[in-house]
Motif scaffolding. Structure first.
Motif, PDB file in Angstrom:
ATOM      1  N   PRO A 161       0.811  -1.211   0.000  1.00  0.00           N
ATOM      2  CA  PRO A 161       0.000   0.000   0.000  1.00  0.00           C
ATOM      3  C   PRO A 161       0.846   1.264   0.000  1.00  0.00           C
ATOM      4  CG  PRO A 161      -0.772  -1.557   1.664  1.00  0.00           C
ATOM      5  CD  PRO A 161       0.535  -2.070   1.156  1.00  0.00           C
ATOM      6  N   VAL A 162       0.410   2.264  -0.739  1.00  0.00           N
ATOM      7  CA  VAL A 162       1.119   3.533  -0.801  1.00  0.00           C
ATOM      8  C   VAL A 162       0.834   4.366   0.454  1.00  0.00           C
ATOM      9  CG1 VAL A 162       1.308   5.693  -2.112  1.00  0.00           C
ATOM     10  CG2 VAL A 162       1.126   3.513  -3.301  1.00  0.00           C
ATOM     11  N   LEU A 163      -0.293   4.121   1.106  1.00  0.00           N
ATOM     12  CA  LEU A 163      -0.637   4.864   2.315  1.00  0.00           C
ATOM     13  C   LEU A 163       0.245   4.363   3.457  1.00  0.00           C
ATOM     14  CD1 LEU A 163      -4.521   4.936   1.992  1.00  0.00           C
ATOM     15  CD2 LEU A 163      -2.874   6.676   1.333  1.00  0.00           C
ATOM     16  N   ARG A 164       1.305   5.124   3.751  1.00  0.00           N
ATOM     17  CA  ARG A 164       2.346   4.617   4.632  1.00  0.00           C
ATOM     18  C   ARG A 164       2.053   4.849   6.107  1.00  0.00           C
ATOM     19  NH1 ARG A 164       7.151   7.859   1.777  1.00  0.00           N
ATOM     20  NH2 ARG A 164       5.792   9.486   2.597  1.00  0.00           N
ATOM     21  N   ASP A 165       1.382   5.958   6.420  1.00  0.00           N
ATOM     22  CA  ASP A 165       1.170   6.302   7.819  1.00  0.00           C
ATOM     23  C   ASP A 165      -0.083   7.171   7.947  1.00  0.00           C
ATOM     24  OD1 ASP A 165       1.920   8.858   6.924  1.00  0.00           O
ATOM     25  OD2 ASP A 165       4.010   8.534   7.504  1.00  0.00           O
ATOM     26  N   ARG A 166      -0.349   7.600   9.185  1.00  0.00           N
ATOM     27  CA  ARG A 166      -1.565   8.354   9.435  1.00  0.00           C
ATOM     28  C   ARG A 166      -1.610   9.666   8.648  1.00  0.00           C
ATOM     29  NH1 ARG A 166      -5.776   9.271  12.962  1.00  0.00           N
ATOM     30  NH2 ARG A 166      -6.181  11.482  13.365  1.00  0.00           N
ATOM     31  N   SER A 167      -0.488  10.379   8.559  1.00  0.00           N
ATOM     32  CA  SER A 167      -0.529  11.657   7.834  1.00  0.00           C
ATOM     33  C   SER A 167      -0.867  11.448   6.372  1.00  0.00           C
ATOM     34  CB  SER A 167       0.800  12.402   7.977  1.00  0.00           C
ATOM     35  OG  SER A 167       1.858  11.670   7.387  1.00  0.00           O
TER      36      SER A 167
ATOM     37  N   VAL B  15      -2.735   9.009   5.171  1.00  0.00           N
ATOM     38  CA  VAL B  15      -4.143   8.622   5.071  1.00  0.00           C
ATOM     39  C   VAL B  15      -5.057   9.811   5.319  1.00  0.00           C
ATOM     40  CG1 VAL B  15      -5.942   7.141   6.005  1.00  0.00           C
ATOM     41  CG2 VAL B  15      -3.649   6.246   5.718  1.00  0.00           C
ATOM     42  N   VAL B  16      -4.736  10.630   6.311  1.00  0.00           N
ATOM     43  CA  VAL B  16      -5.573  11.798   6.597  1.00  0.00           C
ATOM     44  C   VAL B  16      -5.575  12.749   5.410  1.00  0.00           C
ATOM     45  CG1 VAL B  16      -5.778  13.870   8.031  1.00  0.00           C
ATOM     46  CG2 VAL B  16      -5.365  11.662   9.105  1.00  0.00           C
ATOM     47  N   ALA B  17      -4.387  13.021   4.852  1.00  0.00           N
ATOM     48  CA  ALA B  17      -4.312  13.933   3.709  1.00  0.00           C
ATOM     49  C   ALA B  17      -5.088  13.388   2.524  1.00  0.00           C
ATOM     50  CB  ALA B  17      -2.844  14.156   3.320  1.00  0.00           C
ATOM     51  N   TYR B  18      -4.905  12.105   2.261  1.00  0.00           N
ATOM     52  CA  TYR B  18      -5.610  11.520   1.115  1.00  0.00           C
ATOM     53  C   TYR B  18      -7.118  11.484   1.346  1.00  0.00           C
ATOM     54  CZ  TYR B  18      -6.818   8.564  -2.777  1.00  0.00           C
ATOM     55  OH  TYR B  18      -7.392   8.087  -3.929  1.00  0.00           O
ATOM     56  N   ALA B  19      -7.544  11.106   2.551  1.00  0.00           N
ATOM     57  CA  ALA B  19      -8.976  11.047   2.841  1.00  0.00           C
ATOM     58  C   ALA B  19      -9.607  12.416   2.726  1.00  0.00           C
ATOM     59  CB  ALA B  19      -9.208  10.476   4.237  1.00  0.00           C
TER      60      ALA B  19
ATOM     61  N   GLU C 166      -3.869  -1.167   6.190  1.00  0.00           N
ATOM     62  CA  GLU C 166      -4.252  -1.033   7.599  1.00  0.00           C
ATOM     63  C   GLU C 166      -4.382   0.427   8.039  1.00  0.00           C
ATOM     64  OE1 GLU C 166      -5.677  -1.736  11.099  1.00  0.00           O
ATOM     65  OE2 GLU C 166      -5.315  -3.368   9.678  1.00  0.00           O
ATOM     66  N   PRO C 167      -3.489   1.348   7.604  1.00  0.00           N
ATOM     67  CA  PRO C 167      -3.688   2.753   8.006  1.00  0.00           C
ATOM     68  C   PRO C 167      -5.024   3.321   7.535  1.00  0.00           C
ATOM     69  CG  PRO C 167      -1.461   2.421   7.173  1.00  0.00           C
ATOM     70  CD  PRO C 167      -2.221   1.165   6.876  1.00  0.00           C
ATOM     71  N   ALA C 168      -5.484   2.917   6.337  1.00  0.00           N
ATOM     72  CA  ALA C 168      -6.785   3.387   5.846  1.00  0.00           C
ATOM     73  C   ALA C 168      -7.915   2.822   6.699  1.00  0.00           C
ATOM     74  CB  ALA C 168      -6.965   2.982   4.382  1.00  0.00           C
ATOM     75  N   LEU C 169      -7.835   1.543   7.033  1.00  0.00           N
ATOM     76  CA  LEU C 169      -8.858   0.940   7.884  1.00  0.00           C
ATOM     77  C   LEU C 169      -8.895   1.609   9.259  1.00  0.00           C
ATOM     78  CD1 LEU C 169      -8.221  -2.818   7.038  1.00  0.00           C
ATOM     79  CD2 LEU C 169     -10.249  -1.507   6.408  1.00  0.00           C
ATOM     80  N   ALA C 170      -7.711   1.919   9.804  1.00  0.00           N
ATOM     81  CA  ALA C 170      -7.660   2.553  11.127  1.00  0.00           C
ATOM     82  C   ALA C 170      -8.335   3.921  11.095  1.00  0.00           C
ATOM     83  CB  ALA C 170      -6.210   2.674  11.591  1.00  0.00           C
ATOM     84  N   LEU C 171      -8.079   4.699  10.040  1.00  0.00           N
ATOM     85  CA  LEU C 171      -8.728   6.009   9.957  1.00  0.00           C
ATOM     86  C   LEU C 171     -10.222   5.855   9.696  1.00  0.00           C
ATOM     87  CD1 LEU C 171      -8.431   9.067  10.012  1.00  0.00           C
ATOM     88  CD2 LEU C 171      -8.152   8.999   7.529  1.00  0.00           C
TER      89      LEU C 171
END
Length: 343
Positions: free
Chosen positions: A50-56, A58-62, A129-134
């Motif tokens: 996954p390209v979504l590496r961490d919370r920042s 995922v938040v930015a992308y979301a 997993e970072p996307a699921l967590a957010l």
């Protein structure tokens, strides 16, 4: 299309929650993360990396993409609901759902039971997993009990995917990330599990082709097309000449404007979709497949009809109430309106 939700429905709650989350990120970091993810996340990255590496990330992308995905999903599910007005999904599984735009859209279309009975079970499947967590964090703040109780499960979206029986399966902005073999398997898994399936893809020629492939497989599996098509026969668009897509209006956040250098408070999300049911729906007699053209004393409507053909209808001022209805009709709407005024 389906009536807008009441104030403070999931649509408003989602926008407010995303705004709160992105406020915690430094603006430059958010903009840089978003720009990188726009270029990479929906590309050819393997689903096991996954390209979504961490919370920042995922938040930015979301914050950037989730409102647009939500509006496209809501339009598709609203058209499905219009075609099956007496039906409510007994459960919902969102394949490749990431942060959960499709389950938020379904909560807007089919609210929690008014009688206080248990909400439908909702499951979101995704590899990141970072996307699921957010997604889990966002849902915890939702006004919908179905969202707050949703299960967020890590799963590979490929030919080995197992989808338990449920009422509704959504596959939103996912097929373009998969190999052709995995696309086929995922659509077949959705068809094998659900009473209704909605597939949404970007409104590009490639996205439309993936929708047509999914549509053909759903029909072959015994499903009936509920929307946008007025029929379940072959698409009347000649391959390579055009593509069927629609537009959903999206409010731009400050992050949208910063990343794009844009001044307008909105943009249009172009999308293609198919919604199909295992039971017979009541699809529109025709669907407006281009922006209506308003001229002096007339409105020109480009339609896909239940006669399995594309045609243009000219509605003139002399047609009174029907003309007024045509002036209010938008791209993607059924025609004539469900409440058809007398000519």
């Amino acid at each position: 299309m389906h009536a807008p939700p009441p104030p403070q429905a999931p649509a408003e709650a989602l926008r407010a929650t995303l705004a709160e989350l992105v406020d915690g990120l430094p603006p430059r970091q958010a903009a840089q993360a978003t720009a990188r993810l726009i270029a990479n996340y929906r590309g050819a990255t393997p689903t096991d990396a996954p390209v979504l590496r961490d919370r920042s990330d995922v938040v930015a992308y979301a914050a950037y993409r989730m409102p647009a995905t939500f509006e496209a999903d809501r339009a598709a599910l609203g058209a499905l609901a219009d075609a099956v007005p007496e039906w409510t999904p007994s459960g919902h599984t969102d394949i490749g759902g990431g942060t959960g735009a499709a389950v938020w859209a379904a909560a807007d279309i089919w609210p929690d039971p008014a009688d206080g009975s248990a909400p439908r079970p909702v499951t979101v499947l995704d590899w990141a997993e970072p996307a699921l967590a957010l997604g889990r964090e966002l849902a915890a703040r939702a006004p919908s009990a179905a969202l707050r109780d949703a299960r967020w499960r890590r799963a590979r979206i490929d030919a080995a995917l197992d989808v338990p029986p449920t009422g509704l399966v959504t596959v939103s902005y996912v097929l373009g990330e998969l190999t052709p073999a995995d696309r086929t398997a995922v659509v077949d898994a959705a068809a094998g599990a659900a009473e209704a399936v909605a597939v949404v893809e970007p409104g590009t020629p490639d996205g439309y082709r993936r929708i047509i492939e999914a549509r053909d497989r759903l029909v072959a599996a015994g499903f009936h097309v509920a929307a946008p098509c007025p029929h379940s026969a072959a698409c009347p668009i000649e391959e390579g000449t055009d593509w069927c897509h629609f537009a959903a209006r999206v409010s731009r956040s400050s992050l949208h404007r910063q990343v794009k250098g844009a001044s307008l408070a909105w943009e249009d999300e172009k999308f293609s979709y198919v919604a199909a049911t295992r039971f017979p729906p009541a699809p529109a007699a025709a669907r407006v497949v281009r922006r209506p053209q308003t001229r002096k004393g007339q409105v020109l409507l480009d339609l896909c009809r239940d006669t399995e053909e594309l045609s243009r209808e000219t509605v003139t001022k002399r047609q009174g109430p029907l003309y007024r209805a045509a002036r209010d009709t938008a791209w993607g709407d059924p025609w004539p309106p469900r409440e058809d005024p007398a000519p």
